[in-house]
Scaffold this motif. Sequence first.
Motif, PDB file in Angstrom:
ATOM      1  N   MET A  85       0.843  -1.164   0.000  1.00 57.46           N
ATOM      2  CA  MET A  85       0.000   0.000   0.000  1.00 57.46           C
ATOM      3  C   MET A  85       0.892   1.232   0.000  1.00 57.46           C
ATOM      4  N   LYS A  86       0.445   2.238  -0.721  1.00 57.41           N
ATOM      5  CA  LYS A  86       1.175   3.498  -0.753  1.00 57.41           C
ATOM      6  C   LYS A  86       0.505   4.486   0.202  1.00 57.41           C
ATOM      7  N   LEU A  87       1.341   5.212   0.940  1.00 59.25           N
ATOM      8  CA  LEU A  87       0.881   6.227   1.870  1.00 59.25           C
ATOM      9  C   LEU A  87       1.679   7.495   1.630  1.00 59.25           C
ATOM     10  N   LYS A  88       1.046   8.646   1.784  1.00 55.61           N
ATOM     11  CA  LYS A  88       1.746   9.923   1.673  1.00 55.61           C
ATOM     12  C   LYS A  88       1.863  10.516   3.072  1.00 55.61           C
ATOM     13  N   VAL A  89       3.074  10.939   3.426  1.00 55.14           N
ATOM     14  CA  VAL A  89       3.347  11.466   4.760  1.00 55.14           C
ATOM     15  C   VAL A  89       2.815  12.893   4.879  1.00 55.14           C
ATOM     16  N   LYS A  90       1.980  13.131   5.915  1.00 55.48           N
ATOM     17  CA  LYS A  90       1.427  14.455   6.204  1.00 55.48           C
ATOM     18  C   LYS A  90       2.194  15.146   7.315  1.00 55.48           C
ATOM     19  N   THR A  91       2.732  14.370   8.232  1.00 57.12           N
ATOM     20  CA  THR A  91       3.466  14.869   9.391  1.00 57.12           C
ATOM     21  C   THR A  91       4.746  14.055   9.523  1.00 57.12           C
ATOM     22  N   PRO A  92       5.894  14.698   9.722  1.00 58.69           N
ATOM     23  CA  PRO A  92       7.118  13.911   9.864  1.00 58.69           C
ATOM     24  C   PRO A  92       7.040  13.013  11.101  1.00 58.69           C
ATOM     25  N   PHE A  93       7.552  11.796  10.963  1.00 55.57           N
ATOM     26  CA  PHE A  93       7.563  10.867  12.094  1.00 55.57           C
ATOM     27  C   PHE A  93       8.665   9.830  11.916  1.00 55.57           C
ATOM     28  N   ASN A  94       9.003   9.169  13.004  1.00 56.31           N
ATOM     29  CA  ASN A  94       9.953   8.066  13.002  1.00 56.31           C
ATOM     30  C   ASN A  94       9.186   6.783  13.254  1.00 56.31           C
ATOM     31  N   TRP A  95       9.614   5.700  12.623  1.00 59.00           N
ATOM     32  CA  TRP A  95       8.966   4.408  12.798  1.00 59.00           C
ATOM     33  C   TRP A  95      10.027   3.355  13.062  1.00 59.00           C
ATOM     34  N   ALA A  96       9.830   2.546  14.097  1.00 56.89           N
ATOM     35  CA  ALA A  96      10.757   1.462  14.409  1.00 56.89           C
ATOM     36  C   ALA A  96      10.199   0.172  13.811  1.00 56.89           C
ATOM     37  N   HIS A  97      10.745  -0.235  12.679  1.00 50.73           N
ATOM     38  CA  HIS A  97      10.318  -1.473  12.023  1.00 50.73           C
ATOM     39  C   HIS A  97      10.661  -2.653  12.931  1.00 50.73           C
ATOM     40  N   HIS A  98       9.664  -3.456  13.260  1.00 51.03           N
ATOM     41  CA  HIS A  98       9.814  -4.611  14.157  1.00 51.03           C
ATOM     42  C   HIS A  98      10.406  -4.194  15.502  1.00 51.03           C
TER      43      HIS A  98
END
Length: 74
Positions: free
Chosen positions: A1-14
């Motif tokens: 799925m494609k998503l467009k970022v509206k607000t900067p954020f960090n994501w910890a994969h797993h």
Amino acid sequence: MKLKVKTPFNWAHHGVRVESFAVGQIIDTEDPDLIEVSQREGWTTKPRANGKEGDTTDAPAPPPADAPPPGAPD
């Protein structure tokens, strides 16, 4: 799925590998947690089919063509 970022954020994969996302960036992911959390928190939106960005889930469906106008007697 494609998503467009509206607000900067960090994501910890797993919960391990941290990735930073910037406003306007397109994320192509199948990570259900990233999809669910980023949309619930308002960090991302789904690009529309016509190429314009925006969350399509908030738009009400148009009434059927044969529906009476609002306020019309039954």
